[in-house]
Design an enzyme around this catalytic site. Structure first.
Site, PDB file in Angstrom:
ATOM      1  N   ARG A  18       0.822  -1.215   0.000  1.00 53.79           N
ATOM      2  CA  ARG A  18       0.000   0.000   0.000  1.00 53.79           C
ATOM      3  C   ARG A  18       0.854   1.262   0.000  1.00 53.79           C
ATOM      4  NH1 ARG A  18      -3.691   3.014   3.858  1.00 53.79           N
ATOM      5  NH2 ARG A  18      -5.522   3.561   2.623  1.00 53.79           N
ATOM      6  N   ILE A  30      -7.175   7.625  -1.053  1.00 54.03           N
ATOM      7  CA  ILE A  30      -7.065   6.179  -1.193  1.00 54.03           C
ATOM      8  C   ILE A  30      -7.970   5.616  -0.098  1.00 54.03           C
ATOM      9  CG2 ILE A  30      -4.981   6.140   0.259  1.00 54.03           C
ATOM     10  CD1 ILE A  30      -4.057   3.649  -1.191  1.00 54.03           C
ATOM     11  N   SER A  31      -8.820   4.680  -0.451  1.00 52.41           N
ATOM     12  CA  SER A  31      -9.790   4.134   0.504  1.00 52.41           C
ATOM     13  C   SER A  31      -9.112   3.420   1.669  1.00 52.41           C
ATOM     14  CB  SER A  31     -10.728   3.149  -0.199  1.00 52.41           C
ATOM     15  OG  SER A  31     -11.516   3.800  -1.151  1.00 52.41           O
ATOM     16  N   GLN A  32      -9.812   3.393   2.772  1.00 51.21           N
ATOM     17  CA  GLN A  32      -9.400   2.637   3.956  1.00 51.21           C
ATOM     18  C   GLN A  32      -9.199   1.176   3.534  1.00 51.21           C
ATOM     19  OE1 GLN A  32     -12.570   2.921   6.758  1.00 51.21           O
ATOM     20  NE2 GLN A  32     -11.639   1.541   8.241  1.00 51.21           N
TER      21      GLN A  32
END
Length: 177
Positions: free
Chosen positions: A35, A61-63
Site C-alpha cells: 500500500r 485512497i480508501s481505507q
C-alpha cells in the site's frame, strides 16, 4: 521494508480479518500489495493505518478494510476479467490484479490516472490497464466483465455498466448520497 511487511500483516489480521472478511484470496491479495507504493511518499508511515489517506486532486485512497470488503463482495475465484471505475491511486486495482486475470480501470482525473498507471507498473502489475476517461461509459470494447467494482462514489449505477456485466457477474458499488 521489513517494517512495512509487518505493518501489512498486522493490518490484514487486525483491520480486515478481525472485521469479518474471510475470503482467503482477498486476504492473501491484501497481504501482497504494498500500500505504501500507492500513497504519497510523505504519507508512507501511515500507509497501513485504518483510514483513507489523501492522494492528489483532493481525492483519497480508501481505507484498507473498505477495499477488502468491496473486493470480497465481488466473490472472485481467480482468473476473471474485472472492470474498476475510479482507479484513484491504483491500490484497489492492484488488489484485484492479485486475484483476477485482467483488470481494466478507469480514472476521470488525468493526474491520478498517470500516477496510478506508473505505480502499478512499478509494482509489476502488467495485467492492469489504466484509462483516463469517464468511468460511467465503462470499457465496452472489453466487455463483458465477470465483475465490476465502482470505487468512485456513484448516486446510481449507469445502465452502460450494467450492460457490460457478464451474465452471472457481480457488481459492487460505493454509493454517494
Amino acid at each position: 521494508m521489513a517494517d512495512y511487511n509487518r505493518q501489512r500483516m498486522k493490518m490484514v489480521e487486525q483491520q480486515i480479518r478481525a472485521r469479518g472478511v474471510r475470503d482467503e484470496l482477498v486476504l492473501t491479495a491484501m497481504n501482497k500489495v504494498h500500500r505504501e507504493a500507492f500513497v504519497p511518499e510523505k504519507l508512507h508511515q501511515f500507509a497501513y493505518a485504518d483510514r483513507p489517506l489523501p492522494i492528489a486532486a483532493d481525492q483519497t485512497i480508501s481505507q484498507p478494510y473498505i477495499v477488502a470488503y468491496m473486493v470480497e463482495a465481488l466473490a472472485l475465484k481467480g482468473g476473471e476479467k474485472v472492470l474498476e471505475i475510479g482507479a484513484g491511486s491504483g491500490y484497489a486495482a492492484a488488489v484485484l490484479a492479485e486475484i483476477a486475470d485482467q483488470v481494466y480501470t478507469i480514472e476521470r482525473i488525468g493526474q491520478l490516472a498517470e500516477k496510478a498507471s506508473s505505480a502499478l507498473l512499478d509494482q509489476g502489475y502488467d495485467n492492469v490497464h489504466v484509462l483516463h476517461a469517464d468511468g460511467t461509459r465503462g470499457r465496452d470494447e472489453f466487455a463483458p466483465f465477470d465483475a465490476i467494482l465502482v470505487s468512485a462514489g456513484a448516486p446510481s449505477v449507469p445502465e452502460s455498466l450494467k450492460a457490460q456485466l457478464a451474465t452471472g457477474g457481480r457488481m459492487a458499488v460505493s454509493y454517494t448520497h
